[in-house]
Design a protein around this motif. Structure first.
Motif, PDB file in Angstrom:
ATOM      1  N   GLU A 202     -77.103 -29.241-103.922  1.00  0.00           N
ATOM      2  CA  GLU A 202     -76.316 -28.641-104.891  1.00  0.00           C
ATOM      3  C   GLU A 202     -76.903 -28.456-106.148  1.00  0.00           C
ATOM      4  OE1 GLU A 202     -73.264 -31.308-106.626  1.00  0.00           O
ATOM      5  OE2 GLU A 202     -71.864 -29.665-106.604  1.00  0.00           O
ATOM      6  N   LEU A 203     -77.161 -27.189-106.786  1.00  0.00           N
ATOM      7  CA  LEU A 203     -77.978 -26.794-107.814  1.00  0.00           C
ATOM      8  C   LEU A 203     -76.942 -26.727-109.007  1.00  0.00           C
ATOM      9  CD1 LEU A 203     -80.720 -24.749-106.630  1.00  0.00           C
ATOM     10  CD2 LEU A 203     -80.640 -27.200-106.717  1.00  0.00           C
ATOM     11  N   THR A 204     -75.751 -26.111-108.656  1.00  0.00           N
ATOM     12  CA  THR A 204     -74.623 -25.788-109.733  1.00  0.00           C
ATOM     13  C   THR A 204     -73.586 -26.592-109.538  1.00  0.00           C
ATOM     14  OG1 THR A 204     -75.529 -23.427-110.228  1.00  0.00           O
ATOM     15  CG2 THR A 204     -73.402 -24.162-110.882  1.00  0.00           C
ATOM     16  N   THR A 205     -73.231 -27.526-110.509  1.00  0.00           N
ATOM     17  CA  THR A 205     -72.123 -28.277-110.379  1.00  0.00           C
ATOM     18  C   THR A 205     -70.800 -27.604-110.995  1.00  0.00           C
ATOM     19  OG1 THR A 205     -72.623 -29.352-112.402  1.00  0.00           O
ATOM     20  CG2 THR A 205     -73.742 -30.374-110.226  1.00  0.00           C
ATOM     21  N   PRO A 206     -69.417 -28.303-110.706  1.00  0.00           N
ATOM     22  CA  PRO A 206     -68.575 -27.834-111.419  1.00  0.00           C
ATOM     23  C   PRO A 206     -68.559 -27.785-112.975  1.00  0.00           C
ATOM     24  CG  PRO A 206     -67.633 -29.289-109.436  1.00  0.00           C
ATOM     25  CD  PRO A 206     -69.355 -29.218-109.776  1.00  0.00           C
ATOM     26  N   THR A 207     -69.253 -28.833-113.152  1.00  0.00           N
ATOM     27  CA  THR A 207     -69.180 -29.020-114.668  1.00  0.00           C
ATOM     28  C   THR A 207     -70.219 -28.145-115.560  1.00  0.00           C
ATOM     29  OG1 THR A 207     -68.875 -31.432-114.738  1.00  0.00           O
ATOM     30  CG2 THR A 207     -69.811 -30.461-116.656  1.00  0.00           C
ATOM     31  N   GLY A 208     -71.349 -27.838-114.690  1.00  0.00           N
ATOM     32  CA  GLY A 208     -72.317 -26.719-115.049  1.00  0.00           C
ATOM     33  C   GLY A 208     -71.694 -25.363-114.988  1.00  0.00           C
ATOM     34  N   ALA A 209     -70.958 -25.005-113.912  1.00  0.00           N
ATOM     35  CA  ALA A 209     -70.223 -23.711-113.639  1.00  0.00           C
ATOM     36  C   ALA A 209     -69.310 -23.668-114.750  1.00  0.00           C
ATOM     37  CB  ALA A 209     -69.676 -23.758-112.352  1.00  0.00           C
ATOM     38  N   ALA A 210     -68.487 -24.564-114.993  1.00  0.00           N
ATOM     39  CA  ALA A 210     -67.415 -24.626-116.133  1.00  0.00           C
ATOM     40  C   ALA A 210     -67.930 -24.043-117.347  1.00  0.00           C
ATOM     41  CB  ALA A 210     -66.654 -25.636-116.185  1.00  0.00           C
ATOM     42  N   ILE A 211     -68.914 -24.678-118.013  1.00  0.00           N
ATOM     43  CA  ILE A 211     -69.680 -24.381-119.332  1.00  0.00           C
ATOM     44  C   ILE A 211     -70.096 -23.245-119.297  1.00  0.00           C
ATOM     45  CG2 ILE A 211     -71.492 -24.991-120.618  1.00  0.00           C
ATOM     46  CD1 ILE A 211     -70.923 -27.947-119.783  1.00  0.00           C
ATOM     47  N   VAL A 212     -70.936 -22.594-118.005  1.00  0.00           N
ATOM     48  CA  VAL A 212     -71.467 -21.415-118.354  1.00  0.00           C
ATOM     49  C   VAL A 212     -70.435 -20.372-118.281  1.00  0.00           C
ATOM     50  CG1 VAL A 212     -73.190 -19.886-117.185  1.00  0.00           C
ATOM     51  CG2 VAL A 212     -73.817 -22.203-117.302  1.00  0.00           C
ATOM     52  N   ALA A 213     -69.383 -20.470-117.083  1.00  0.00           N
ATOM     53  CA  ALA A 213     -68.611 -19.356-117.115  1.00  0.00           C
ATOM     54  C   ALA A 213     -67.672 -19.105-118.215  1.00  0.00           C
ATOM     55  CB  ALA A 213     -67.670 -19.895-115.747  1.00  0.00           C
ATOM     56  N   GLU A 214     -67.298 -20.465-119.028  1.00  0.00           N
ATOM     57  CA  GLU A 214     -66.349 -20.347-119.967  1.00  0.00           C
ATOM     58  C   GLU A 214     -67.132 -19.860-121.270  1.00  0.00           C
ATOM     59  OE1 GLU A 214     -62.818 -21.046-122.268  1.00  0.00           O
ATOM     60  OE2 GLU A 214     -63.162 -21.181-120.208  1.00  0.00           O
TER      61      GLU A 214
END
Length: 233
Positions: A202-214
């Motif tokens: 897993e390279l992109t986690t939910p927390t990382g995805a949320a920060i970048v997506a938002e």
């Protein structure tokens, strides 16, 4: 002239990676630490060390929860045995009692709401009943608040990102072994350029995805800019 921040997510994105990169680019760790301390999370502290990754010096941001011996882990470590389950209202109260600016608090709460909405969709339940498992863990609360204060301290007026490398294979989560990307990550990156490359992890986690997506204004190659600082996390 506006200040642009470009996130090069060639090896994915997680909360601790983003905070570490911001510190390496010049954000004061002491100021992030002070805001984390204002969250008043019992027994929780943070550290930042210099590490070597493939011959490149980087800043490693860590969350240490002394209430759970052995839980010194990051959002990117995938060890969820010690994670507490918190609802959105609980996390909102934690954020609102911090020294984070009003704008920063709104941004952090917005990030957690985005995560809660995804969890509600996945588990088919009202958002008020969602307990945020991994993202409700102490380390993820600290990572999101740390990222919000870090972006603010860096004076980033516009944030751009490369496509997200999600990784491959499987990962362990609160509900057992999950595919990569995890369901929450997959939902968060809808409409965002993403790909799978590199090791089966897993390279992109939910927390990382949320920060970048938002927070990212758009996704693609680095925009025209005059680089002033470079940071690795």
């Amino acid at each position: 002239m506006s200040r642009i921040l470009y996130l090069d997510c060639f090896s994915g994105a997680s909360g601790d990676m983003i905070v570490g990169g911001l510190i390496d680019a010049g954000v004061s760790f002491a100021q992030i630490e002070a805001v984390v301390n204002s969250l008043d999370l019992d027994g929780v502290r943070v550290s930042c060390d210099r590490v070597d990754r493939s011959g490149i010096g980087a800043a490693k941001f860590r969350v240490i929860d002394s209430a759970n011996i052995g839980s010194s882990h990051s959002d990117h470590s995938h060890d969820h045995r010690y994670h507490e389950h918190r609802g959105l209202s609980d996390i909102t109260e934690i954020v609102k009692r911090s020294d984070l600016s009003s704008a920063g608090q709104l941004k952090a709460v917005s990030l957690f709401r985005r995560l809660a909405e995804v969890e509600a969709e996945i588990h088919q339940m009202p958002i008020e009943e969602v307990h945020l498992h991994e993202v409700g863990a102490v380390d993820s609360i600290v990572d999101i608040v740390g990222a919000c204060i870090g972006f603010q301290l860096l004076g980033a007026e516009e944030i751009y990102s490369s496509p997200l490398n999600l990784g491959a294979g499987t990962t362990k989560a609160a509900h057992g072994t999950m595919p990569v990307p995890a369901p929450a990550t997959a939902a968060l990156v809808r409409g965002i350029p993403s790909y799978s490359d590199g090791p089966a992890s897993e390279l992109t986690t939910p927390t990382g995805a949320a920060i970048v997506a938002e927070l990212a204004k758009s996704f693609g190659p680095m925009p025209a800019m005059t680089p002033q600082e470079v940071g690795y996390g």
